[in-house]
Design a protein around this motif. Structure first.
Motif, PDB file in Angstrom:
ATOM      1  N   ALA A 301      40.381  69.356  19.144  1.00 16.07           N
ATOM      2  CA  ALA A 301      39.969  69.097  20.236  1.00 16.07           C
ATOM      3  C   ALA A 301      38.672  68.549  19.973  1.00 16.07           C
ATOM      4  O   ALA A 301      38.568  67.409  20.521  1.00 16.07           O
ATOM      5  CB  ALA A 301      39.636  70.787  21.194  1.00 16.07           C
ATOM      6  N   GLN A 305      38.678  64.519  20.512  1.00 17.35           N
ATOM      7  CA  GLN A 305      36.975  63.881  21.027  1.00 17.35           C
ATOM      8  C   GLN A 305      36.351  63.071  20.814  1.00 17.35           C
ATOM      9  O   GLN A 305      36.161  61.783  21.258  1.00 17.35           O
ATOM     10  CB  GLN A 305      37.095  64.983  22.475  1.00 17.35           C
ATOM     11  CG  GLN A 305      35.927  64.981  22.906  1.00 17.35           C
ATOM     12  CD  GLN A 305      34.765  64.504  22.364  1.00 17.35           C
ATOM     13  OE1 GLN A 305      33.925  64.830  21.823  1.00 17.35           O
ATOM     14  NE2 GLN A 305      33.992  63.762  23.465  1.00 17.35           N
ATOM     15  N   VAL A 330      37.737  67.933  30.036  1.00 13.12           N
ATOM     16  CA  VAL A 330      38.747  68.804  29.151  1.00 13.12           C
ATOM     17  C   VAL A 330      38.275  70.007  29.533  1.00 13.12           C
ATOM     18  O   VAL A 330      38.925  71.567  29.050  1.00 13.12           O
ATOM     19  CB  VAL A 330      38.278  67.916  27.646  1.00 13.12           C
ATOM     20  CG1 VAL A 330      38.517  69.483  26.597  1.00 13.12           C
ATOM     21  CG2 VAL A 330      39.064  67.459  27.097  1.00 13.12           C
ATOM     22  N   VAL A 333      40.204  71.903  32.487  1.00  9.77           N
ATOM     23  CA  VAL A 333      41.420  71.843  31.823  1.00  9.77           C
ATOM     24  C   VAL A 333      41.609  73.023  31.239  1.00  9.77           C
ATOM     25  O   VAL A 333      42.086  74.718  31.449  1.00  9.77           O
ATOM     26  CB  VAL A 333      42.079  71.226  30.947  1.00  9.77           C
ATOM     27  CG1 VAL A 333      43.428  71.740  30.148  1.00  9.77           C
ATOM     28  CG2 VAL A 333      42.448  69.926  31.673  1.00  9.77           C
ATOM     29  N   SER A 334      40.622  73.746  30.293  1.00 11.64           N
ATOM     30  CA  SER A 334      40.003  74.549  29.419  1.00 11.64           C
ATOM     31  C   SER A 334      39.844  76.285  30.895  1.00 11.64           C
ATOM     32  O   SER A 334      40.422  77.171  30.614  1.00 11.64           O
ATOM     33  CB  SER A 334      38.448  74.472  29.252  1.00 11.64           C
ATOM     34  OG  SER A 334      38.934  76.132  28.297  1.00 11.64           O
ATOM     35  N   ILE A 360      38.743  74.413  23.964  1.00  8.91           N
ATOM     36  CA  ILE A 360      39.014  73.533  24.080  1.00  8.91           C
ATOM     37  C   ILE A 360      37.588  73.374  24.405  1.00  8.91           C
ATOM     38  O   ILE A 360      37.246  71.751  24.573  1.00  8.91           O
ATOM     39  CB  ILE A 360      40.024  72.441  24.581  1.00  8.91           C
ATOM     40  CG1 ILE A 360      40.238  73.233  25.845  1.00  8.91           C
ATOM     41  CG2 ILE A 360      41.844  72.437  23.916  1.00  8.91           C
ATOM     42  CD1 ILE A 360      41.448  72.499  27.087  1.00  8.91           C
ATOM     43  N   SER A 361      36.679  74.135  25.042  1.00  9.86           N
ATOM     44  CA  SER A 361      35.553  73.973  26.531  1.00  9.86           C
ATOM     45  C   SER A 361      34.417  73.808  24.984  1.00  9.86           C
ATOM     46  O   SER A 361      33.290  72.529  25.810  1.00  9.86           O
ATOM     47  CB  SER A 361      35.415  74.858  27.124  1.00  9.86           C
ATOM     48  OG  SER A 361      35.063  75.926  26.375  1.00  9.86           O
ATOM     49  N   VAL A 363      34.401  70.711  23.071  1.00 12.12           N
ATOM     50  CA  VAL A 363      33.900  69.822  23.387  1.00 12.12           C
ATOM     51  C   VAL A 363      32.427  69.305  24.206  1.00 12.12           C
ATOM     52  O   VAL A 363      32.520  68.063  23.732  1.00 12.12           O
ATOM     53  CB  VAL A 363      35.413  69.119  23.565  1.00 12.12           C
ATOM     54  CG1 VAL A 363      36.730  69.186  23.096  1.00 12.12           C
ATOM     55  CG2 VAL A 363      35.501  68.893  25.020  1.00 12.12           C
TER      56      VAL A 363
END
Length: 458
Positions: A301, A305, A330, A333-334, A360-361, A363
């Motif tokens: 991710a 990104q 993002v 969503v995480s 993914i957090s 990013v």
């Protein structure tokens, strides 16, 4: 009158040159040579962050052996683990101010050497006090690492080209898990627990030698920078203070968002393995494999990104949307995935939601460091990033402690405590994502800082 109208735009361009894009190349140097050096430095900094994680993680891998050999109780081990963060934030802030005044190369070299030295005492006849002091010193030396490494990288890349190298630096923790954890475990199994410390000392010394030979401070923002023929003259010394940069929405939004992401990351390290075994019913062997999934997803991710943000900025999209908007979305969503994964039963869907939610957090680390660099004058960037690390690293202390209280309060039903823990984490991450979308506006904040700077000079 016409000249007076043009002055703000001309000074704003000068402010941008000073803060992000003033690139000076020594006489006779080639652009390709400068690019090679920039990427050589970046690769070394990525390795630096991988070593950073290995030094941090080795205590957990050797915990059982240390407790048995040196008679360290579980309570004492908890104090040692927490002691790592005692000076972490203060050191990040202090060294951040320092690298605004001196070159980053000797600072990074000193940090790497200190890391190796703090591992030496454990090889002898150590005990609770010796190990505790060594971890406190290690934490003090590791606190500034991420901020200083990003400051050093940003000296080599203009703003629009920083997303990919910043993403690579943010891969350090993920690569640390993927590379160092299994490697160090293999060494411990075959050669004993001390071999892990010996290996990390050797790698740290080797990196220091390579950095001394190949590392170099970049030309962007250098006080002695001279413009190329096709560039605007460099701006004079800015009057923008560090505190004014820290009061911008971009810095505040970045700090809030990364605090939330670091909260999630700290639980991923400390509490995901026991949750999978006692809360979700997976075996220990399965847990060892499953805990790597969020790191692998997170690594992918971060790279995606970084590439997407850089391409958007090349196409003229503002930093607000290419960085804050994308990174904040993002994170939202995480957070949703983190909440969902504790609601579903064990199975492929649960694992997929877990990997996305906790992976993914991360990013936002790339987003935040580049956005802070975009709004900060180069001469203030070290302190700005140091304060940024000092704030978000507090989540590394608070998050695991809160999780421990929640799980402990659940008593005989630990699964309920874990569900509450990760539900709270999901809410914090969503709040962080909303803060990123709403507050990270680097172009607006840079313009406001500039306008105040102009008014002050008049």
């Amino acid at each position: 009158m016409l000249a007076a109208r043009r002055r703000p735009s001309q000074e704003f361009q000068m402010f941008r040159n000073e803060s992000t894009e003033q690139v000076a190349e020594p006489a006779g140097s080639s652009r390709s040579g400068s690019r090679r050096r920039a990427w050589t430095v970046t690769v070394l900094l990525v390795v630096f962050m991988v070593i950073n994680f290995g030094d941090k993680a080795v205590l957990g891998l050797a915990a059982g052996a240390l407790q048995r050999e040196f008679g360290i109780s579980a309570e004492q081990y908890g104090v040692i683990a927490s002691g790592f963060f005692l000076l972490f934030s203060l050191s990040a802030l202090a060294v951040g101010f320092l690298v605004d005044r001196i070159a980053t190369k000797p600072v990074l070299l000193a940090l790497a050497v200190i890391w190796s030295l703090t591992l030496l005492p454990v090889l002898g006849t150590a005990g609770f006090v010796v190990i505790l002091v060594s971890r406190i010193v290690l934490g003090a030396a590791e606190g500034p690492a991420f901020g200083v490494a990003n400051h050093a990288m940003q000296k080599w890349f203009p703003d629009a080209e920083r997303n990919v190298p910043a993403a690579l630096l943010s891969l350090g923790p993920s690569l640390g898990v993927i590379i160092t954890a299994p490697t160090l475990t293999w060494l411990m199994i075959h050669f004993g627990w001390r071999s892990m410390f010996v290996a990390l000392i050797a790698v740290g010394v080797l990196w220091a030698i390579l950095w001394a030979a190949l590392g170099k401070d970049g030309p962007i923002g250098a006080e002695t920078a001279q413009p190329r023929a096709d560039e605007t003259s460099p701006a004079p010394e800015t009057t923008v203070s560090t505190l004014r940069v820290l009061a911008t929405g971009t810095w505040i939004g970045s700090a809030v968002a990364v605090f939330a992401a670091y909260w999630s990351l700290s639980l991923l390290i400390a509490w995901l393995p026991p949750y999978l075994t006692t809360g979700a019913g997976y075996s220990e062997s399965e847990t060892g494999l499953l805990t790597t999934l969020p790191w692998v997803v997170g690594a992918l991710a971060v790279v995606v990104q970084g590439a997407v943000s850089q391409r958007l900025m090349w196409r003229g999209v503002s930093g607000r949307w290419a960085r804050g908007g994308l990174g904040g979305a993002v994170m939202i969503v995480s957070g949703v995935c983190t909440w969902a994964f504790v609601q579903v039963p064990a199975g492929p869907l649960k694992l997929a939601l877990m990997a996305l939610g906790l992976g993914i957090s991360g990013v936002i680390f790339t987003v935040a460091t580049t956005a802070c660099g975009q709004v900060s004058p180069a001469r203030r960037r070290g302190a700005v990033l140091g304060a940024f690390v000092a704030v978000y690293s507090l989540a590394g202390m608070i998050g695991p402690l809160v999780a421990g209280r929640l799980v402990g309060a659940a008593g005989a039903a630990p699964a309920d405590g874990y569900e509450t823990t990760f539900t709270l984490t999901a809410a914090i991450v969503v709040i962080g994502g909303v803060a990123a979308v709403a507050l990270i506006r680097p172009e607006r904040d840079a313009a406001r800082l500039h306008a105040r700077d102009v008014n002050r000079l008049r």
